[in-house]
Design an enzyme around this catalytic site. Structure first.
Site, PDB file in Angstrom:
ATOM      1  N   GLY A   1      12.652  -1.727   1.312  1.00  0.00           N
ATOM      2  CA  GLY A   1      13.899  -1.742   0.662  1.00  0.00           C
ATOM      3  C   GLY A   1      14.198  -2.656  -0.656  1.00  0.00           C
TER       4      GLY A   1
ATOM      5  N   PRO B   1       0.893  -1.020  -0.115  1.00  0.00           N
ATOM      6  CA  PRO B   1       0.267   0.056  -0.057  1.00  0.00           C
ATOM      7  C   PRO B   1       0.896   1.356   0.187  1.00  0.00           C
ATOM      8  CG  PRO B   1      -0.002  -1.006   2.347  1.00  0.00           C
ATOM      9  CD  PRO B   1       0.870  -1.823   1.302  1.00  0.00           C
ATOM     10  N   THR B   2       0.496   2.164  -0.919  1.00  0.00           N
ATOM     11  CA  THR B   2       1.315   3.599  -0.872  1.00  0.00           C
ATOM     12  C   THR B   2      -0.021   4.493  -1.206  1.00  0.00           C
ATOM     13  OG1 THR B   2       1.515   3.148  -3.433  1.00  0.00           O
ATOM     14  CG2 THR B   2       3.589   2.768  -1.664  1.00  0.00           C
ATOM     15  N   GLY B   3      -0.047   5.403   0.197  1.00  0.00           N
ATOM     16  CA  GLY B   3      -1.071   6.532   0.029  1.00  0.00           C
ATOM     17  C   GLY B   3      -0.776   7.243  -1.017  1.00  0.00           C
TER      18      GLY B   3
ATOM     19  N   ARG C   1      14.630  -3.759  -4.016  1.00  0.00           N
ATOM     20  CA  ARG C   1      14.849  -2.750  -5.363  1.00  0.00           C
ATOM     21  C   ARG C   1      15.347  -3.977  -6.647  1.00  0.00           C
ATOM     22  NH1 ARG C   1      12.527  -0.255  -2.434  1.00  0.00           N
ATOM     23  NH2 ARG C   1      13.265   1.725  -1.624  1.00  0.00           N
TER      24      ARG C   1
ATOM     25  N   ASP D   1       8.321  -6.416   4.026  1.00  0.00           N
ATOM     26  CA  ASP D   1       8.626  -5.480   3.013  1.00  0.00           C
ATOM     27  C   ASP D   1       9.729  -4.392   3.709  1.00  0.00           C
ATOM     28  OD1 ASP D   1       7.868  -3.159   4.549  1.00  0.00           O
ATOM     29  OD2 ASP D   1       5.810  -3.051   3.581  1.00  0.00           O
TER      30      ASP D   1
ATOM     31  N   HIS E   1       7.786   0.293   7.572  1.00  0.00           N
ATOM     32  CA  HIS E   1       6.982   1.240   6.874  1.00  0.00           C
ATOM     33  C   HIS E   1       7.798   2.202   5.896  1.00  0.00           C
ATOM     34  CE1 HIS E   1       2.729   3.506   7.463  1.00  0.00           C
ATOM     35  NE2 HIS E   1       3.355   4.048   6.402  1.00  0.00           N
TER      36      HIS E   1
HETATM   37  C1  LIG Z   1       4.575   7.470  -0.709  1.00  0.00           C
HETATM   38  C2  LIG Z   1       4.320   5.980   0.302  1.00  0.00           C
HETATM   39  C3  LIG Z   1       2.984   6.017   0.758  1.00  0.00           C
HETATM   40  C4  LIG Z   1       2.831   4.886   1.613  1.00  0.00           C
HETATM   41  N1  LIG Z   1       1.645   4.959   2.208  1.00  0.00           N
HETATM   42  C5  LIG Z   1       1.406   3.705   3.125  1.00  0.00           C
HETATM   43  C6  LIG Z   1      -0.084   3.734   3.695  1.00  0.00           C
HETATM   44  O1  LIG Z   1      -0.816   4.214   3.145  1.00  0.00           O
HETATM   45  N2  LIG Z   1      -0.010   2.575   4.333  1.00  0.00           N
HETATM   46  C7  LIG Z   1       1.141   1.894   4.634  1.00  0.00           C
HETATM   47  O2  LIG Z   1       0.954   0.805   5.681  1.00  0.00           O
HETATM   48  N3  LIG Z   1       2.072   1.933   4.292  1.00  0.00           N
HETATM   49  C8  LIG Z   1       2.353   2.821   3.347  1.00  0.00           C
HETATM   50  N4  LIG Z   1       3.626   3.076   2.805  1.00  0.00           N
HETATM   51  C9  LIG Z   1       4.594   1.988   3.323  1.00  0.00           C
HETATM   52  C10 LIG Z   1       4.627   0.820   2.237  1.00  0.00           C
HETATM   53  O3  LIG Z   1       3.519   0.128   2.411  1.00  0.00           O
HETATM   54  C11 LIG Z   1       5.917  -0.141   2.484  1.00  0.00           C
HETATM   55  O4  LIG Z   1       5.858  -0.609   3.769  1.00  0.00           O
HETATM   56  C12 LIG Z   1       7.205   0.542   2.184  1.00  0.00           C
HETATM   57  O5  LIG Z   1       7.171   1.247   1.218  1.00  0.00           O
HETATM   58  C13 LIG Z   1       8.192  -0.611   2.000  1.00  0.00           C
HETATM   59  O6  LIG Z   1       9.450  -0.037   1.666  1.00  0.00           O
HETATM   60  P1  LIG Z   1       9.939   0.159  -0.101  1.00  0.00           P
HETATM   61  O7  LIG Z   1       9.359   1.399  -0.448  1.00  0.00           O
HETATM   62  O8  LIG Z   1      11.528   0.440   0.466  1.00  0.00           O
HETATM   63  O9  LIG Z   1       9.631  -1.022  -0.577  1.00  0.00           O
HETATM   64  C14 LIG Z   1       3.865   3.906   2.013  1.00  0.00           C
HETATM   65  C15 LIG Z   1       5.051   4.150   1.508  1.00  0.00           C
HETATM   66  C16 LIG Z   1       5.615   5.281   0.598  1.00  0.00           C
HETATM   67  C17 LIG Z   1       6.736   5.116  -0.217  1.00  0.00           C
END
Ligand SMILES: Cc1cc2nc3c(=O)[nH]c(=O)nc-3n(C[C@H](O)[C@H](O)[C@H](O)COP(=O)(O)O)c2cc1C
Length: 391
Positions: free
Chosen positions: A312, A80-82, A314, A310, A279
């Site tokens: 990091g 999930p990415t908000g 890449r 999750d 996160h």
């Molecule tokens: C822009 C952005 C928005 C995110 N929004 C949420 C969210 O709404 N809920 C959540 O549980 N995690 C959120 N995350 C965390 C991701 O779900 C995830 O845990 C994290 O991005 C994993 O690391 P990575 O980006 O290095 O793969 C967000 C991450 C990013 C980069």
């Protein structure tokens, strides 16, 4: 170079940076306080190498894994990415289509632009929903009711940010609600016309779909955003978890667990799965690096429920290392976000294809034809120096 021609996630990252105004790119990248967690997450994989078995017939390679009664074609899903729809209009629908085509799960953020109902219709059986619990339990209950009615089978409850985060870049840029943008930030945004054109064509600031139904009548996108901020982050306890467990009929996953004791309590509370996560470094800079917490959490639940991971990722090899360290499944956050930002649907597809291809090659190279068989016996320390602390 177009996103569809990118060779790796780092190239999609560069393309995404070029396309987005700095304030938005910072919002994807930003960590909290000293911002050490994101780079530490990315660097954590470098501690390991995969020890190959050679002279093995790897003509047929299988990267599929079963989870909650479904078989997914890859060992990873889209986390999930908000606000993805702010970075690229329609991003969540694109990511959902990518997931369906690749036969992997997509977790729609509770802070997303489209409603869960809209995306569930596009990704039947592949959509998971991430809940940011509201301060008002009636809102969380109604969200769960809606999501279940839409056919979503897995709910991901994120538990790692009970209080507001201190993302200093975003605060400095004015990216917090209500938005207060400095002229220099607005001027810089003008140098990214591709994003601006799309944004204006889409009608400007988008509304958070999950939350629009609960904000006061007549609320526009900014008011819905403010309403969301009044309710989230919210402090939830094990008692609240009991309520979620009673109210949610499907599989319940906790995201952000790192402590073995919490994992055992989650198991006792009837949780169906865990995601070990910090996160992506966006909650609190001093949380542990999830790759290093994985094995202990896995031990704590002793195979009774899936332990996912999750943080990091890449490269496909990162997925293999997480798997070898015990991850029953893996999620990516930024990798697919870079893809969809850089190239829309083609970019999202490309991000997943890059990881799929790297996982497949990796399995072939180490002589492990089935990812299901990949475990700690395939790991070796990257350097003799790391041997002492190596599990
Ligand atoms: C822009 C952005 C928005 C995110 N929004 C949420 C969210 O709404 N809920 C959540 O549980 N995690 C959120 N995350 C965390 C991701 O779900 C995830 O845990 C994290 O991005 C994993 O690391 P990575 O980006 O290095 O793969 C967000 C991450 C990013 C980069």
């Amino acid at each position: 170079m177009s996103a569809a021609k990118a060779l790796n996630i780092a190239e999609l990252h560069r393309l995404a940076r070029r396309r987005l105004p700095r304030i938005l790119f910072d919002c994807i990248e930003s960590g909290t306080e000293n911002e050490t967690a994101l780079s530490a997450n990315e660097a954590s994989f470098a501690r390991y190498r995969l020890m190959p078995r050679h002279l093995v017939d790897v003509t047929r390679r299988d990267a599929s894994l079963s989870l909650f009664g479904r078989r997914y074609a890859q060992p990873f899903g889209i986390g999930p990415t908000g606000f993805a729809g702010l970075f690229r209009p329609g991003a969540d629908a694109m990511l959902a289509r990518t997931a369906v085509a690749a036969d992997i799960p997509f977790v729609l953020s509770g802070a997303s632009v489209p409603t869960p109902e809209t995306i569930a219709a596009q990704a039947p059986g592949r959509l998971w929903y991430h809940l940011y619990a509201a301060k008002d339990p009636a809102i969380s209950a109604d969200l769960m009711r809606r999501v279940a009615a839409a056919g979503v089978e897995v709910l991901v409850l994120t538990v790692d940010n009970p209080v507001p985060t201190k993302r200093e870049r975003d605060i400095r840029n004015g990216f917090s609600l209500p938005l207060r943008l400095k002229p220099s930030i607005l001027l810089e945004a003008l140098t990214h016309p591709g994003w601006i054109i799309d944004y204006l064509r889409d009608g400007g600031l988008p509304t958070m779909g999950s939350w629009a139904a609960y904000a006061p009548a007549g609320s526009g996108p900014a008011e819905v955003g403010q309403f969301f901020r009044q309710h989230s982050p919210s402090i939830q306890t094990w008692d609240d978890l009991k309520r979620f467990r009673e109210q949610w009929p499907g599989k319940l996953v906790l995201k952000g667990i790192q402590r073995p004791e919490d994992a055992r309590m989650a198991l006792a509370a009837g949780v169906d799965g865990l995601i070990v996560s910090n996160h992506g470094g966006k909650a609190y800079d001093m949380l542990p690096i999830p790759l290093f917490s994985l094995a202990a959490v896995k031990d704590a639940v002793a195979g009774r429920i899936p332990v996912m991971f999750d943080g990091g990722i890449r490269r496909g090899s990162d997925i293999l290392i997480a798997r070898a360290l015990g991850a029953d499944f893996v999620f990516v956050g930024r990798a697919t976000l870079y893809g969809v930002v850089a190239g829309g649907q083609a970019g999202a597809d490309r991000a997943v294809e890059i990881l799929r291809d790297e996982v497949d090659r990796g399995l072939g190279m180490i002589g492990c034809p089935s990812i299901a068989a990949l475990d700690a016996r395939w790991l070796t320390p990257a350097t003799p120096a790391s041997q002492e602390s190596f599990a």
